[in-house]
Design a protein around this motif. Structure first.
Motif, PDB file in Angstrom:
ATOM      1  N   LEU A  83     -79.536  55.402  28.652  1.00  0.00           N
ATOM      2  CA  LEU A  83     -78.785  55.876  29.818  1.00  0.00           C
ATOM      3  C   LEU A  83     -79.738  56.546  30.792  1.00  0.00           C
ATOM      4  CD1 LEU A  83     -76.150  56.505  31.332  1.00  0.00           C
ATOM      5  CD2 LEU A  83     -75.958  58.588  29.949  1.00  0.00           C
ATOM      6  N   ASP A  84     -79.788  56.027  31.991  1.00  0.00           N
ATOM      7  CA  ASP A  84     -80.579  56.620  33.064  1.00  0.00           C
ATOM      8  C   ASP A  84     -79.706  57.674  33.739  1.00  0.00           C
ATOM      9  OD1 ASP A  84     -81.994  57.295  35.332  1.00  0.00           O
ATOM     10  OD2 ASP A  84     -82.551  55.237  35.843  1.00  0.00           O
ATOM     11  N   THR A  85     -79.851  58.924  33.325  1.00  0.00           N
ATOM     12  CA  THR A  85     -78.981  59.993  33.829  1.00  0.00           C
ATOM     13  C   THR A  85     -79.186  60.239  35.315  1.00  0.00           C
ATOM     14  OG1 THR A  85     -80.614  61.627  33.072  1.00  0.00           O
ATOM     15  CG2 THR A  85     -78.763  61.139  31.604  1.00  0.00           C
ATOM     16  N   ALA A  86     -80.395  59.983  35.815  1.00  0.00           N
ATOM     17  CA  ALA A  86     -80.631  60.165  37.251  1.00  0.00           C
ATOM     18  C   ALA A  86     -79.809  59.152  38.044  1.00  0.00           C
ATOM     19  CB  ALA A  86     -82.120  60.013  37.554  1.00  0.00           C
ATOM     20  N   ALA A  87     -79.789  57.908  37.572  1.00  0.00           N
ATOM     21  CA  ALA A  87     -78.981  56.881  38.240  1.00  0.00           C
ATOM     22  C   ALA A  87     -77.496  57.210  38.134  1.00  0.00           C
ATOM     23  CB  ALA A  87     -79.268  55.518  37.625  1.00  0.00           C
ATOM     24  N   LEU A  88     -77.077  57.718  36.964  1.00  0.00           N
ATOM     25  CA  LEU A  88     -75.673  58.092  36.768  1.00  0.00           C
ATOM     26  C   LEU A  88     -75.280  59.211  37.719  1.00  0.00           C
ATOM     27  CD1 LEU A  88     -72.998  57.928  35.192  1.00  0.00           C
ATOM     28  CD2 LEU A  88     -73.978  59.518  33.531  1.00  0.00           C
ATOM     29  N   ASP A  89     -76.120  60.232  37.843  1.00  0.00           N
ATOM     30  CA  ASP A  89     -75.829  61.349  38.748  1.00  0.00           C
ATOM     31  C   ASP A  89     -75.719  60.876  40.184  1.00  0.00           C
ATOM     32  OD1 ASP A  89     -75.835  63.071  36.622  1.00  0.00           O
ATOM     33  OD2 ASP A  89     -77.906  63.734  36.907  1.00  0.00           O
ATOM     34  N   LYS A  90     -76.536  59.891  40.548  1.00  0.00           N
ATOM     35  CA  LYS A  90     -76.521  59.390  41.927  1.00  0.00           C
ATOM     36  C   LYS A  90     -75.198  58.708  42.251  1.00  0.00           C
ATOM     37  CE  LYS A  90     -79.154  56.448  45.093  1.00  0.00           C
ATOM     38  NZ  LYS A  90     -80.347  55.561  45.230  1.00  0.00           N
ATOM     39  N   VAL A  91     -74.714  57.842  41.364  1.00  0.00           N
ATOM     40  CA  VAL A  91     -73.452  57.155  41.649  1.00  0.00           C
ATOM     41  C   VAL A  91     -72.275  58.117  41.518  1.00  0.00           C
ATOM     42  CG1 VAL A  91     -74.369  54.908  40.963  1.00  0.00           C
ATOM     43  CG2 VAL A  91     -73.226  56.319  39.241  1.00  0.00           C
ATOM     44  N   MET A  92     -72.387  59.100  40.641  1.00  0.00           N
ATOM     45  CA  MET A  92     -71.323  60.100  40.511  1.00  0.00           C
ATOM     46  C   MET A  92     -71.171  60.875  41.823  1.00  0.00           C
ATOM     47  SD  MET A  92     -69.585  60.504  37.643  1.00  0.00           S
ATOM     48  CE  MET A  92     -69.603  60.122  35.889  1.00  0.00           C
ATOM     49  N   ALA A  93     -72.296  61.226  42.409  1.00  0.00           N
ATOM     50  CA  ALA A  93     -72.254  61.977  43.664  1.00  0.00           C
ATOM     51  C   ALA A  93     -71.740  61.108  44.805  1.00  0.00           C
ATOM     52  CB  ALA A  93     -73.647  62.510  43.985  1.00  0.00           C
ATOM     53  N   ALA A  94     -72.061  59.815  44.758  1.00  0.00           N
ATOM     54  CA  ALA A  94     -71.666  58.911  45.846  1.00  0.00           C
ATOM     55  C   ALA A  94     -70.170  58.654  45.880  1.00  0.00           C
ATOM     56  CB  ALA A  94     -72.433  57.594  45.723  1.00  0.00           C
ATOM     57  N   ASP A  95     -69.553  58.438  44.697  1.00  0.00           N
ATOM     58  CA  ASP A  95     -68.123  58.109  44.662  1.00  0.00           C
ATOM     59  C   ASP A  95     -67.525  58.498  43.310  1.00  0.00           C
ATOM     60  OD1 ASP A  95     -65.592  57.094  45.024  1.00  0.00           O
ATOM     61  OD2 ASP A  95     -66.260  55.193  45.898  1.00  0.00           O
ATOM     62  N   PRO A  96     -67.288  59.782  43.096  1.00  0.00           N
ATOM     63  CA  PRO A  96     -66.772  60.233  41.792  1.00  0.00           C
ATOM     64  C   PRO A  96     -65.404  59.656  41.454  1.00  0.00           C
ATOM     65  CG  PRO A  96     -66.661  62.006  43.415  1.00  0.00           C
ATOM     66  CD  PRO A  96     -67.473  60.917  44.027  1.00  0.00           C
ATOM     67  N   LYS A  97     -64.571  59.442  42.465  1.00  0.00           N
ATOM     68  CA  LYS A  97     -63.236  58.885  42.201  1.00  0.00           C
ATOM     69  C   LYS A  97     -63.340  57.466  41.655  1.00  0.00           C
ATOM     70  CE  LYS A  97     -58.708  58.081  44.330  1.00  0.00           C
ATOM     71  NZ  LYS A  97     -57.886  58.224  45.550  1.00  0.00           N
ATOM     72  N   ALA A  98     -64.242  56.672  42.232  1.00  0.00           N
ATOM     73  CA  ALA A  98     -64.410  55.296  41.772  1.00  0.00           C
ATOM     74  C   ALA A  98     -64.890  55.265  40.319  1.00  0.00           C
ATOM     75  CB  ALA A  98     -65.407  54.561  42.661  1.00  0.00           C
ATOM     76  N   ILE A  99     -65.781  56.179  39.951  1.00  0.00           N
ATOM     77  CA  ILE A  99     -66.284  56.239  38.567  1.00  0.00           C
ATOM     78  C   ILE A  99     -65.158  56.617  37.614  1.00  0.00           C
ATOM     79  CG2 ILE A  99     -67.956  57.285  37.009  1.00  0.00           C
ATOM     80  CD1 ILE A  99     -69.141  55.516  39.222  1.00  0.00           C
ATOM     81  N   THR A 100     -64.362  57.605  38.000  1.00  0.00           N
ATOM     82  CA  THR A 100     -63.247  58.042  37.154  1.00  0.00           C
ATOM     83  C   THR A 100     -62.260  56.913  36.930  1.00  0.00           C
ATOM     84  OG1 THR A 100     -63.438  60.327  37.947  1.00  0.00           O
ATOM     85  CG2 THR A 100     -61.352  59.689  36.926  1.00  0.00           C
ATOM     86  N   GLN A 101     -61.903  56.207  38.010  1.00  0.00           N
ATOM     87  CA  GLN A 101     -60.928  55.121  37.888  1.00  0.00           C
ATOM     88  C   GLN A 101     -61.495  53.918  37.149  1.00  0.00           C
ATOM     89  OE1 GLN A 101     -57.608  55.245  38.563  1.00  0.00           O
ATOM     90  NE2 GLN A 101     -58.155  57.398  38.813  1.00  0.00           N
ATOM     91  N   MET A 102     -62.808  53.744  37.202  1.00  0.00           N
ATOM     92  CA  MET A 102     -63.439  52.648  36.469  1.00  0.00           C
ATOM     93  C   MET A 102     -63.451  52.934  34.966  1.00  0.00           C
ATOM     94  SD  MET A 102     -67.441  51.562  36.632  1.00  0.00           S
ATOM     95  CE  MET A 102     -68.247  50.919  35.170  1.00  0.00           C
ATOM     96  N   LEU A 103     -63.851  54.138  34.590  1.00  0.00           N
ATOM     97  CA  LEU A 103     -63.967  54.487  33.175  1.00  0.00           C
ATOM     98  C   LEU A 103     -62.622  54.842  32.547  1.00  0.00           C
ATOM     99  CD1 LEU A 103     -67.222  56.663  33.269  1.00  0.00           C
ATOM    100  CD2 LEU A 103     -67.001  54.283  32.541  1.00  0.00           C
ATOM    101  N   ASN A 104     -61.756  55.472  33.326  1.00  0.00           N
ATOM    102  CA  ASN A 104     -60.477  55.931  32.775  1.00  0.00           C
ATOM    103  C   ASN A 104     -59.375  55.755  33.810  1.00  0.00           C
ATOM    104  OD1 ASN A 104     -58.770  57.064  30.835  1.00  0.00           O
ATOM    105  ND2 ASN A 104     -59.110  59.137  31.581  1.00  0.00           N
ATOM    106  N   PRO A 105     -58.963  54.507  34.078  1.00  0.00           N
ATOM    107  CA  PRO A 105     -57.973  54.252  35.136  1.00  0.00           C
ATOM    108  C   PRO A 105     -56.635  54.922  34.843  1.00  0.00           C
ATOM    109  CG  PRO A 105     -58.283  52.298  33.761  1.00  0.00           C
ATOM    110  CD  PRO A 105     -59.347  53.273  33.372  1.00  0.00           C
ATOM    111  N   SER A 106     -55.995  55.374  35.909  1.00  0.00           N
ATOM    112  CA  SER A 106     -54.680  56.007  35.743  1.00  0.00           C
ATOM    113  C   SER A 106     -53.672  55.010  35.207  1.00  0.00           C
ATOM    114  CB  SER A 106     -54.190  56.550  37.096  1.00  0.00           C
ATOM    115  OG  SER A 106     -55.092  57.499  37.605  1.00  0.00           O
ATOM    116  N   VAL A 107     -53.782  53.763  35.646  1.00  0.00           N
ATOM    117  CA  VAL A 107     -52.903  52.694  35.164  1.00  0.00           C
ATOM    118  C   VAL A 107     -53.783  51.521  34.740  1.00  0.00           C
ATOM    119  CG1 VAL A 107     -51.035  51.109  35.727  1.00  0.00           C
ATOM    120  CG2 VAL A 107     -51.060  53.403  36.725  1.00  0.00           C
TER     121      VAL A 107
END
Length: 482
Positions: free
Chosen positions: A367-391
């Motif tokens: 896991l490249d944590t630096a890359a993960l932090d970058k995408v998390m900062a860019a669009d945290p909602k998209a990451i949340t819905q991708m990993l744990n979608p509401s529906v």
């Protein structure tokens, strides 16, 4: 144990008789041991494989169940929030993700209901309280544009308590309460909130009690205003809630609003004209980052165990117990495909590879944590819905759904794992039958040898008797010649 050669030498040299029991036992053991060792060796290996397959399947279950349980927690989903819950509180509704956030809301007016209260019952003994009579007859209760319902009072329910119960049981949406305090007893009525939900209580028939003066018409009320002869007074007006949502005025009959913003419940707690409240979604950025770290660690633990079980080794002693096992190779293949599998069909990020996850040569993950932090900062909602979608849907399964898919494919009926488990189970039964058959064969062999050596011993005994007789005769002949 006496050896075959020593038994024969003893019999022929010392004349003490043949130890046929020991001789037969030695011969049977010599015939049994190599066959039995071969079968028990295969049994040990087969049992180890059965246990290893069960352990691999159980580890996959544990991984998938733990991931499902973890993502079911509230800390791993986007949470709607208000910056002033004393005015407005929000919560997510099932069935989807709130859209249109952040938003600004202003509560100009709360929804209220028509509230009526009767005059204090001064015509009867105050000690009677809620049991005091109200009069017999019939009232008609109507809320808004709904149908009128009948409220009948007779000798069985002629009391404040009886009248309140009759109104509550009518199911019209009006709540009746009997209030008894130091002033006396009163009837309080409260309708549903909203300007369109005013109610009326009209007299259909009423008979005045000659003794107490109780008259049911005293409780009549018209939405247009007081009714002649009635003692009811209004303590609250029916009004709509009025809000400004992103500058647009909206009216609602209740202070709980489910339709202003899709999949969001808005609870209006206080009117605050001129005060703007911000509604937004708080994304679990830290939780999702921790989730990815824990997922990679758990995945690597499982993959390393599978690698050990399937290791080729330099020889049989160092090879894994499941070396060459096709079902485990299939399980590892499906696990390895998780990093490139599409978790969602929409959004800028669709796979674990997009979040900085890559596969090592041994099948474990990095896991490249630096890359993960970058995408998390860019669009945290998209990451949340991708990993744990509401529906969850067929094209938006989330991380837990992907893990379930791997598990289901690996453990499906008729799949490689089930086929291997069935094959090893059948082999275990077959090897047990082979041992039982060997026991029968060796018992027959022992019986056969016992018969053969018993005949031989009898003949040898006869030979020895003849030898003894001849020896005696020779001795006598020799002595007589002397």
């Amino acid at each position: 144990m006496t050896s075959v050669s020593s038994s024969i030498l003893t019999a022929l040299g010392a004349g003490s008789g043949i130890d046929t029991s020991s001789l037969v036992s030695s011969l049977v053991s010599a015939a049994r041991e190599p066959k039995q060792n071969a079968i028990t060796s295969r049994q040990s290996l087969n049992s180890a494989r059965i246990s290893a397959l069960a352990s691999a399947s159980s580890s996959l279950d544990t991984f998938a169940d733990a991931l499902n349980s973890l993502l079911a927690g509230t800390g791993y989903s986007g949470t709607p929030a208000s910056n002033d819950t004393s005015i407005v509180a929000v919560s997510a509704l099932p069935g989807g993700t709130p859209t249109g956030l952040p938003a600004q809301i202003e509560v100009q007016q709360l929804a209220s209901a028509r509230t009526l209260v009767s005059a204090v019952n001064a015509n009867q003994d105050a000690s009677q309280g809620a049991a005091a009579t109200v009069g017999v007859g019939e009232l008609s209760l109507k809320v808004g544009s709904g149908n009128a319902v009948s409220i009948k009072i007779d000798a069985t329910n002629n009391s404040y308590t009886g009248l309140a119960a009759a109104i509550n049981n009518a199911g019209a949406g009006v709540t009746a309460t009997v209030v008894t305090d130091s002033q006396g007893t009163r009837l309080m009525l409260k309708g549903p909130t909203g300007a369109a939900n005013d109610f009326s209580l009209t007299t259909v028939s009423s008979t005045t009690d000659a003794t107490t003066g109780a008259d049911l018409s005293r409780f009549a009320w018209s939405s247009a205003g007081p009714v002649s002869g009635s003692t009811m007074s209004s303590a609250g007006q029916p009004k709509d809630a009025i809000i400004l949502l992103d500058g647009v005025e909206q009216h609602y009959a209740a202070n709980t609003i489910d339709t202003a913003i899709p999949n969001l419940r808005i609870d209006l707690n206080k009117a605050a004209p001129g005060t703007s409240v911000t509604l937004a979604t708080t994304e679990p950025t830290t939780s999702m980052r921790d989730l990815m770290v824990e997922f990679v660690d758990a995945y690597n633990t499982l993959m390393k165990a599978l690698n050990t079980a399937t290791a080729t080794g330099t020889d049989a002693s160092t090879a894994g117990v499941l070396n060459g096992e096709a079902s485990i190779r299939d399980m590892k293949r499906q696990l390895s495909q998780m990093v490139s599998a599409q978790l969602t069909a929409t959004g800028p990020y669709k796979t674990l590879n997009d979040l900085g996850v890559s596969t090592n040569r041994d099948g474990t993950l990095s896991l490249d944590t630096a890359a993960l932090d970058k995408v998390m900062a860019a669009d945290p909602k998209a990451i949340t819905q991708m990993l744990n979608p509401s529906v969850k849907t067929a094209t938006n399964i989330g991380l837990a759904g992907l893990m379930d898919k791997v598990r289901d494919n690996s453990q499906k009926d008729g799949g490689p794992l089930a086929a291997s488990q069935a094959r090893y189970k059948a082999l275990a039964s077959n090897l047990s039958d082979q041992l039982d058959k060997l026991d029968t064969q060796m018992a027959d062999y022992q019986t056969q040898l016992t018969k053969v050596y018993s005949v031989m011993e009898n003949r040898l005994s006869a030979f020895k008797a003849t030898q003894s007789y001849l020896t005696q005769q020779v001795a006598m002949w020799t002595k007589s010649n002397d």
